[in-house]
Design a protein around this motif. Sequence first.
Motif, PDB file in Angstrom:
ATOM      1  N   GLY A 115      51.442  53.917  64.208  1.00 46.08           N
ATOM      2  CA  GLY A 115      52.146  53.726  62.942  1.00 46.08           C
ATOM      3  C   GLY A 115      52.884  54.987  62.528  1.00 46.08           C
ATOM      4  N   GLY A 116      54.132  54.861  62.147  1.00 48.94           N
ATOM      5  CA  GLY A 116      54.963  56.022  61.823  1.00 48.94           C
ATOM      6  C   GLY A 116      55.691  56.571  63.030  1.00 48.94           C
ATOM      7  N   HIS A 117      55.414  56.024  64.205  1.00 48.14           N
ATOM      8  CA  HIS A 117      56.081  56.389  65.464  1.00 48.14           C
ATOM      9  C   HIS A 117      56.041  57.892  65.741  1.00 48.14           C
ATOM     10  CE1 HIS A 117      57.438  52.261  65.646  1.00 48.14           C
ATOM     11  NE2 HIS A 117      57.702  52.364  64.364  1.00 48.14           N
ATOM     12  N   PRO A 118      54.814  58.456  65.845  1.00 49.17           N
ATOM     13  CA  PRO A 118      54.700  59.904  66.049  1.00 49.17           C
ATOM     14  C   PRO A 118      54.945  60.392  67.471  1.00 49.17           C
ATOM     15  CG  PRO A 118      52.535  58.943  65.993  1.00 49.17           C
ATOM     16  CD  PRO A 118      53.510  57.822  65.728  1.00 49.17           C
ATOM     17  N   GLY A 119      55.102  59.515  68.435  1.00 48.28           N
ATOM     18  CA  GLY A 119      55.303  59.938  69.816  1.00 48.28           C
ATOM     19  C   GLY A 119      54.002  59.908  70.592  1.00 48.28           C
ATOM     20  N   VAL A 120      54.076  60.269  71.860  1.00 52.34           N
ATOM     21  CA  VAL A 120      52.932  60.160  72.766  1.00 52.34           C
ATOM     22  C   VAL A 120      51.794  61.097  72.367  1.00 52.34           C
ATOM     23  CG1 VAL A 120      52.136  60.494  75.145  1.00 52.34           C
ATOM     24  CG2 VAL A 120      54.343  59.413  74.726  1.00 52.34           C
ATOM     25  N   THR A 121      52.093  62.353  72.151  1.00 52.60           N
ATOM     26  CA  THR A 121      51.037  63.341  71.906  1.00 52.60           C
ATOM     27  C   THR A 121      50.235  63.016  70.657  1.00 52.60           C
ATOM     28  OG1 THR A 121      52.379  65.023  72.985  1.00 52.60           O
ATOM     29  CG2 THR A 121      50.560  65.796  71.636  1.00 52.60           C
ATOM     30  N   GLU A 122      50.903  62.770  69.551  1.00 48.96           N
ATOM     31  CA  GLU A 122      50.204  62.486  68.300  1.00 48.96           C
ATOM     32  C   GLU A 122      49.462  61.144  68.364  1.00 48.96           C
ATOM     33  OE1 GLU A 122      48.554  62.910  64.634  1.00 48.96           O
ATOM     34  OE2 GLU A 122      49.637  64.452  65.747  1.00 48.96           O
ATOM     35  N   THR A 123      50.070  60.149  68.959  1.00 43.57           N
ATOM     36  CA  THR A 123      49.395  58.850  69.093  1.00 43.57           C
ATOM     37  C   THR A 123      48.131  59.007  69.930  1.00 43.57           C
ATOM     38  OG1 THR A 123      51.502  57.666  68.923  1.00 43.57           O
ATOM     39  CG2 THR A 123      49.652  56.448  69.861  1.00 43.57           C
ATOM     40  N   TYR A 124      48.226  59.759  71.025  1.00 42.65           N
ATOM     41  CA  TYR A 124      47.059  59.982  71.882  1.00 42.65           C
ATOM     42  C   TYR A 124      45.973  60.759  71.129  1.00 42.65           C
ATOM     43  CZ  TYR A 124      44.192  61.417  75.829  1.00 42.65           C
ATOM     44  OH  TYR A 124      43.134  61.628  76.673  1.00 42.65           O
ATOM     45  N   GLN A 125      46.359  61.753  70.350  1.00 43.60           N
ATOM     46  CA  GLN A 125      45.383  62.515  69.562  1.00 43.60           C
ATOM     47  C   GLN A 125      44.666  61.602  68.568  1.00 43.60           C
ATOM     48  OE1 GLN A 125      44.304  65.567  70.064  1.00 43.60           O
ATOM     49  NE2 GLN A 125      45.726  65.770  71.760  1.00 43.60           N
ATOM     50  N   ARG A 126      45.412  60.734  67.913  1.00 46.67           N
ATOM     51  CA  ARG A 126      44.807  59.803  66.957  1.00 46.67           C
ATOM     52  C   ARG A 126      43.807  58.879  67.642  1.00 46.67           C
ATOM     53  NH1 ARG A 126      49.961  57.539  63.448  1.00 46.67           N
ATOM     54  NH2 ARG A 126      50.458  59.486  62.390  1.00 46.67           N
ATOM     55  N   VAL A 127      44.166  58.402  68.814  1.00 41.07           N
ATOM     56  CA  VAL A 127      43.330  57.439  69.520  1.00 41.07           C
ATOM     57  C   VAL A 127      42.108  58.105  70.125  1.00 41.07           C
ATOM     58  CG1 VAL A 127      43.268  55.921  71.541  1.00 41.07           C
ATOM     59  CG2 VAL A 127      45.199  55.813  69.985  1.00 41.07           C
ATOM     60  N   LYS A 128      42.287  59.224  70.782  1.00 40.44           N
ATOM     61  CA  LYS A 128      41.192  59.795  71.577  1.00 40.44           C
ATOM     62  C   LYS A 128      40.075  60.411  70.745  1.00 40.44           C
ATOM     63  CE  LYS A 128      42.272  64.548  72.693  1.00 40.44           C
ATOM     64  NZ  LYS A 128      42.367  65.499  73.755  1.00 40.44           N
ATOM     65  N   THR A 129      40.305  60.675  69.474  1.00 44.02           N
ATOM     66  CA  THR A 129      39.224  61.243  68.663  1.00 44.02           C
ATOM     67  C   THR A 129      38.202  60.199  68.234  1.00 44.02           C
ATOM     68  OG1 THR A 129      40.542  61.000  66.653  1.00 44.02           O
ATOM     69  CG2 THR A 129      40.635  63.130  67.775  1.00 44.02           C
ATOM     70  N   LYS A 130      38.587  58.928  68.197  1.00 48.20           N
ATOM     71  CA  LYS A 130      37.678  57.887  67.714  1.00 48.20           C
ATOM     72  C   LYS A 130      37.394  56.772  68.708  1.00 48.20           C
ATOM     73  CE  LYS A 130      37.618  59.737  63.627  1.00 48.20           C
ATOM     74  NZ  LYS A 130      36.444  60.388  63.110  1.00 48.20           N
ATOM     75  N   PHE A 131      38.278  56.596  69.694  1.00 52.40           N
ATOM     76  CA  PHE A 131      38.177  55.453  70.591  1.00 52.40           C
ATOM     77  C   PHE A 131      38.158  55.899  72.045  1.00 52.40           C
ATOM     78  CE2 PHE A 131      40.491  54.118  66.793  1.00 52.40           C
ATOM     79  CZ  PHE A 131      39.697  53.076  66.360  1.00 52.40           C
TER      80      PHE A 131
END
Length: 181
Positions: A115-131
């Motif tokens: 959401g917000g289209h942050p790009g690969v790095t930020e999306t991966y950071q968001r995902v990998k901390t919880k999932f």
Amino acid sequence: LEDREVLEDDGLDGTVNQMVAGQGLHLKPKRDLMLGQLTDTNIQRIKSLLLKQVDISTVKNQESNETLAQYLRICDRLTVIDDLVYYVCTVEGNPLMRVCVPSKLIGRVLTVAHGGHPGVTETYQRVKTKFYWPCQKTHVEQFVASCATCAGKTSWTRKPKMFHREIVGRPNFMVTIDFVG
């Protein structure tokens, strides 16, 4: 259960939003993830192994796939807490528990995290901390690459070759022709 049955009301979107925001799992979102894990045969096989209902040779002898093989490789870092399967890793000396996402729900997690289209790095950071799920980084890269909004944001990092000028050291070393006008 169908994917949409698990995701009724705010379902997984609410769960992902809570987890990305750093909040804990509340009762309904936790139930939604549990239902999602119940419908995923790979997570169920791993869960049976972790709860010592079957031994590892039984799981290995069953029909296998790459996802199950990757879960088996990290089996010593998986645990079951309150009926949910978690991947436990260490970040800067602190244990981090990441909930294992059923394969049917990966797209939903990526949609909310992107959401917000942050790009690969930020999306991966968001995902990998919880999932957690096998091949997570590859899935994030593919998801962002297929995002039409993100594709429109890309800009040239270098000039196209036709505008490239090379500096030469002597006269008449390079001859160019202007075809346009």
